[in-house]
Structures are given as structure tokens and as C-alpha cells.
Design a protein around this motif. Structure first.
Motif, PDB file in Angstrom:
ATOM      1  N   THR A  21      64.512 -12.234  11.220  1.00 21.86           N
ATOM      2  CA  THR A  21      65.353 -12.223  10.024  1.00 21.86           C
ATOM      3  C   THR A  21      64.860 -11.265   8.953  1.00 21.86           C
ATOM      4  O   THR A  21      65.412 -11.237   7.851  1.00 21.86           O
ATOM      5  CB  THR A  21      65.470 -13.636   9.413  1.00 21.86           C
ATOM      6  OG1 THR A  21      64.176 -14.097   9.048  1.00 21.86           O
ATOM      7  CG2 THR A  21      66.122 -14.599  10.382  1.00 21.86           C
ATOM      8  N   TYR A  73      75.238 -17.586  24.293  1.00 21.27           N
ATOM      9  CA  TYR A  73      75.110 -17.541  22.833  1.00 21.27           C
ATOM     10  C   TYR A  73      75.631 -16.218  22.285  1.00 21.27           C
ATOM     11  O   TYR A  73      76.390 -16.193  21.323  1.00 21.27           O
ATOM     12  CB  TYR A  73      73.647 -17.748  22.427  1.00 21.27           C
ATOM     13  CG  TYR A  73      73.382 -17.433  20.979  1.00 21.27           C
ATOM     14  CD1 TYR A  73      73.757 -18.318  19.985  1.00 21.27           C
ATOM     15  CD2 TYR A  73      72.769 -16.238  20.607  1.00 21.27           C
ATOM     16  CE1 TYR A  73      73.536 -18.031  18.637  1.00 21.27           C
ATOM     17  CE2 TYR A  73      72.540 -15.948  19.279  1.00 21.27           C
ATOM     18  CZ  TYR A  73      72.916 -16.835  18.300  1.00 21.27           C
ATOM     19  OH  TYR A  73      72.698 -16.540  16.974  1.00 21.27           O
ATOM     20  N   ARG A 100      74.253 -12.512  14.745  1.00 23.12           N
ATOM     21  CA  ARG A 100      74.201 -12.921  16.154  1.00 23.12           C
ATOM     22  C   ARG A 100      73.078 -12.200  16.887  1.00 23.12           C
ATOM     23  O   ARG A 100      72.346 -12.787  17.672  1.00 23.12           O
ATOM     24  CB  ARG A 100      75.549 -12.640  16.813  1.00 23.12           C
ATOM     25  CG  ARG A 100      75.654 -13.068  18.270  1.00 23.12           C
ATOM     26  CD  ARG A 100      75.395 -14.568  18.481  1.00 23.12           C
ATOM     27  NE  ARG A 100      76.139 -15.392  17.594  1.00 23.12           N
ATOM     28  CZ  ARG A 100      77.391 -15.831  17.763  1.00 23.12           C
ATOM     29  NH1 ARG A 100      78.028 -15.517  18.854  1.00 23.12           N
ATOM     30  NH2 ARG A 100      77.972 -16.594  16.869  1.00 23.12           N
ATOM     31  N   ARG A 102      70.326 -10.958  15.529  1.00 25.34           N
ATOM     32  CA  ARG A 102      69.081 -11.538  15.026  1.00 25.34           C
ATOM     33  C   ARG A 102      68.815 -12.885  15.699  1.00 25.34           C
ATOM     34  O   ARG A 102      67.691 -13.200  16.071  1.00 25.34           O
ATOM     35  CB  ARG A 102      69.137 -11.721  13.516  1.00 25.34           C
ATOM     36  CG  ARG A 102      69.082 -10.437  12.726  1.00 25.34           C
ATOM     37  CD  ARG A 102      69.247 -10.700  11.220  1.00 25.34           C
ATOM     38  NE  ARG A 102      69.341  -9.455  10.491  1.00 25.34           N
ATOM     39  CZ  ARG A 102      68.305  -8.703  10.159  1.00 25.34           C
ATOM     40  NH1 ARG A 102      67.079  -9.075  10.484  1.00 25.34           N
ATOM     41  NH2 ARG A 102      68.474  -7.579   9.503  1.00 25.34           N
ATOM     42  N   GLY A 103      69.869 -13.669  15.851  1.00 24.10           N
ATOM     43  CA  GLY A 103      69.728 -14.971  16.504  1.00 24.10           C
ATOM     44  C   GLY A 103      69.282 -14.847  17.942  1.00 24.10           C
ATOM     45  O   GLY A 103      68.453 -15.628  18.421  1.00 24.10           O
ATOM     46  N   LEU A 107      65.948 -16.527  19.380  1.00 30.57           N
ATOM     47  CA  LEU A 107      65.975 -17.478  20.497  1.00 30.57           C
ATOM     48  C   LEU A 107      65.074 -17.027  21.641  1.00 30.57           C
ATOM     49  O   LEU A 107      64.398 -17.843  22.259  1.00 30.57           O
ATOM     50  CB  LEU A 107      67.407 -17.684  20.979  1.00 30.57           C
ATOM     51  CG  LEU A 107      68.294 -18.478  20.037  1.00 30.57           C
ATOM     52  CD1 LEU A 107      69.742 -18.432  20.506  1.00 30.57           C
ATOM     53  CD2 LEU A 107      67.815 -19.913  19.913  1.00 30.57           C
TER      54      LEU A 107
END
Length: 117
Positions: A21, A73, A100, A102-103, A107
Motif C-alpha cells: 500500500t 480475486y 485490486r 495492490r491487494g 495477498l
């Protein structure tokens, strides 16, 4: 593995979150731009995005089930702020795509396969 305990796991998860982030300020060296890191600003090829994420996270080999979950995802509908209605403009779509990407990085870094692989 002897290093795995709640404290070290939490430290690793927090590091992954800060890394994924990192927004910083342009030019200060702390800004992470997922599109630059992954070589794409689009999520049109989710499997390729996941492969690229795994490359930049030290080539961790996720289990087939974990890899498919990460692909799922990436390809799931983008999230917009609560109460958002209508069609997103290009800036809103890119902000949601950036989140998305970054996610996906977060993950992968927080996956159990990465932690103990």
C-alpha cells in the motif's frame, strides 16, 4: 520452522501491507506503483497478473488452489466507494484497478505458501 510465532507472523503481514500500500509522495522513493511494478495497469488478464505478482514476490509457488483463489480475486468485480452508482470515469476505474493490483500483491505476500514456502 522455528521462526514462526504470532509476533513474527504479524510483523511479516504488517510489512507486506506497508509494501503493497506504499503510496508515498512522487519522487520520494517511497511510492509503489503497482502498474509499473507489474508491467500493466489493466486486470484484463488475471492469470498473467498473478504470474507477474508471484515473480516479483520471489517466485513463490502457490498451491494450485491458492493460485486459483488469487486469480479469482483479480478477476472479481472492482470495488467502488459505498453509495457509488453509475458508470465509473477513467480515474475512478484506474483507482479501483490500482487497489485490486495492490491487494493481489498483499495477498501473495501474506499467503501461507509465501510465509513457509
Amino acid at each position: 520452522s522455528y521462526w514462526i510465532n504470532p509476533s513474527t507472523m504479524l510483523t511479516r503481514f504488517n510489512f507486506a501491507a506497508r509494501l503493497a500500500t506504499a503510496r508515498g509522495q512522487p519522487g520520494d522513493g517511497a511510492e509503489v506503483k503497482p502498474a509499473d511494478l507489474l508491467g500493466t495497469a489493466s486486470i484484463s488478464d488475471p492469470a498473467n497478473i498473478v504470474d507477474r505478482v508471484l515473480e516479483i514476490t520471489s517466485g513463490v509457488a502457490l498451491s494450485p488452489l491458492a493460485r486459483q483463489a488469487l486469480v479469482g480475486y483479480v478477476q472479481s468485480p472492482l470495488n467502488y466507494p459505498p453509495g457509488f452508482n453509475g458508470q465509473p470515469n477513467p480515474q475512478q476505474r484506474q483507482a479501483a484497478t490500482d487497489a485490486r493490483l495492490r491487494g493481489a500483491i498483499l495477498l501473495a505476500l501474506a499467503s501461507s505458501d509465501f510465509q513457509v514456502g
